[in-house]
Design a protein around this motif. Structure first.
Motif, mmCIF file in Angstrom:
data_model
loop_
_atom_site.group_PDB
_atom_site.id
_atom_site.type_symbol
_atom_site.label_atom_id
_atom_site.label_comp_id
_atom_site.label_asym_id
_atom_site.label_seq_id
_atom_site.Cartn_x
_atom_site.Cartn_y
_atom_site.Cartn_z
ATOM 1 N N LEU A 120 90.331 75.237 27.001
ATOM 2 C CA LEU A 120 89.488 76.283 26.831
ATOM 3 C C LEU A 120 88.039 76.142 27.530
ATOM 4 C CD1 LEU A 120 90.469 77.732 23.772
ATOM 5 C CD2 LEU A 120 91.456 78.337 25.567
ATOM 6 N N VAL A 121 87.752 74.902 28.098
ATOM 7 C CA VAL A 121 86.364 74.644 28.780
ATOM 8 C C VAL A 121 86.528 74.506 30.011
ATOM 9 C CG1 VAL A 121 84.468 73.177 28.383
ATOM 10 C CG2 VAL A 121 85.936 73.540 26.320
ATOM 11 N N SER A 122 85.514 75.309 30.571
ATOM 12 C CA SER A 122 85.329 75.323 32.163
ATOM 13 C C SER A 122 84.669 74.121 32.647
ATOM 14 C CB SER A 122 84.257 76.562 32.503
ATOM 15 O OG SER A 122 84.813 77.792 32.197
ATOM 16 N N PRO A 123 84.742 73.580 33.669
ATOM 17 C CA PRO A 123 84.155 72.308 34.358
ATOM 18 C C PRO A 123 82.689 72.806 34.468
ATOM 19 C CG PRO A 123 85.474 73.359 36.180
ATOM 20 C CD PRO A 123 85.760 74.072 34.692
ATOM 21 N N VAL A 124 81.946 71.512 34.465
ATOM 22 C CA VAL A 124 80.571 71.583 34.902
ATOM 23 C C VAL A 124 80.655 70.874 36.038
ATOM 24 C CG1 VAL A 124 78.399 70.770 33.727
ATOM 25 C CG2 VAL A 124 79.951 71.451 32.153
#
Length: 362
Positions: free
Chosen positions: A8-12
């Motif tokens: 659920l976490v977008s890339p940085v």
């Protein structure tokens, strides 16, 4: 403790060491791939218009040279704040503008790690009195990379690079001795599998593994590998062989492909004709490496996880609940692709191999 839901976490993204928040905001698909032959690659699909509208575009985003531009460094990490893992570090090498029928325009950017320098340099060169690890160290220095070259193999009187890119040539040298090639930052690694450090992961079908295909195949297994040649100094024929004992030395139990093919299909030898050995030492090293290459690929798996940022090429896997012949440890990751999109979130696609079937599988 509940594990973070990486899916659920977008890339940085960061470019030249600075956060690139617009890239993270507009990223609709990301692919980061690598294999045992080196050259990690990135492809990111970015919305080129605010809001993703499909109508006639105004000025397109991400094409003004800030922050995306040729030669700039980019790093990508995944995971929640405080638990992020870097999965890519490289340099922008290509930029595309994509206009689909009834779809919002996209900018697709490509990047490659430091091995890109080797891919773009083609040479004619002669090396004298060197090992394959020595060659790797020389090529790294030529590209202003530090080197970590530790791989067993013979010392050659002469080795010639004939109109090959440095990357293709180094991959060929790695194949001969079953070494692996990769970069971390500006350090080139050329190591055999036993000395490559990787993470250890346990993956269970269902909770961790979304999909998996496992296969044990005797088609490319052989009971021995033979490398021949002629030693001009000794005026003697070279005939070196490697048998199942080479693969047996790497495993602690289970049934190996070379042993099974000898019993089930009456074996068969593989004669290497692409390489002409000039000494017995060369022939023995190449025969052993080819037997390892075949034996290690007796059991292969291709799988998808919910997102495994700690998985790298070289990771050792323990796979559970995938059937008695295939259950257990000893799997080695040979190819990896991390993906992210807005439909499936973060996923990790991997290929792995091991030389044995479990003893219970009969």
């Amino acid at each position: 403790m509940t594990e973070p839901d990486y899916s659920l976490v977008s890339p940085v993204f960061s470019v030249d060491g600075e956060p690139a928040r617009d890239m993270a905001r507009d990223c609709v698909r990301l692919e980061i791939s690598e294999g045992t032959g080196g050259l990690r690659t990135l492809r990111a699909h970015l919305l080129a218009v605010i809001g993703g509208t499909a109508g006639p575009p105004g000025p397109l985003l991400h094409l003004d040279g800030s922050p995306i531009d040729f030669g700039r460094s980019v790093r990508v990490s995944v995971g929640p704040v405080g638990l992020q893992r870097y999965v890519f570090e490289g340099t922008f090498s290509a930029i595309e503008a994509v206009f689909g029928d009834g779809e919002p325009p996209l900018v697709v950017v490509h990047a490659e790690d430091a091995l890109m320098r080797l891919r773009m340099t083609r040479r004619m060169r002669t090396y004298r009195s060197v090992t394959d690890a020595d060659i790797a160290a020389e090529i790294a220095a030529a590209h202003r990379l530090t080197s970590d070259a530790v791989a067993a193999g013979p010392r050659y009187d002469v080795v010639q690079q004939l109109n090959q890119s440095d990357l293709a040539f180094l991959r060929e040298r790695a194949r001969l001795v079953q070494a692996e090639l990769w970069c971390t930052g500006d350090e080139l690694h050329f190591r055999d599998r036993a000395s490559r450090t990787g993470t250890e992961l346990t993956l269970v079908q269902g909770p961790d593994l979304l999909a998996l295909r496992a296969c044990a195949d005797l088609a490319h297994q052989r009971s021995s590998v033979v490398v021949t040649g002629y030693d001009a100094r000794r005026e003697a024929v070279i005939d070196e062989r490697a048998g199942p004992e080479v693969v047996d030395a790497e495993v602690a139990g289970g049934r190996t492909g070379p042993r099974l093919v000898a019993r089930a299909l009456h074996g068969g030898a593989s004669y290497r004709v692409r390489e002409a050995a000039l000494t017995s030492t060369e022939a023995a090293a190449w025969a052993r490496a080819e037997m390892l290459r075949r034996g290690r690929r007796f059991v292969t798996v291709s799988g998808v996880t919910r997102g495994s940022p700690d998985m790298i090429v070289g990771s050792r896997l323990d796979l559970r609940q995938i059937g008695a012949p295939f259950d257990g440890g000893g799997y080695y990751v040979t190819r990896l692709t991390h993906t992210f999109d807005h439909v499936h979130g973060f996923r990790t696609h991997f290929d792995a191999e091991r030389p044995t079937l479990s003893e219970a599988a009969r």
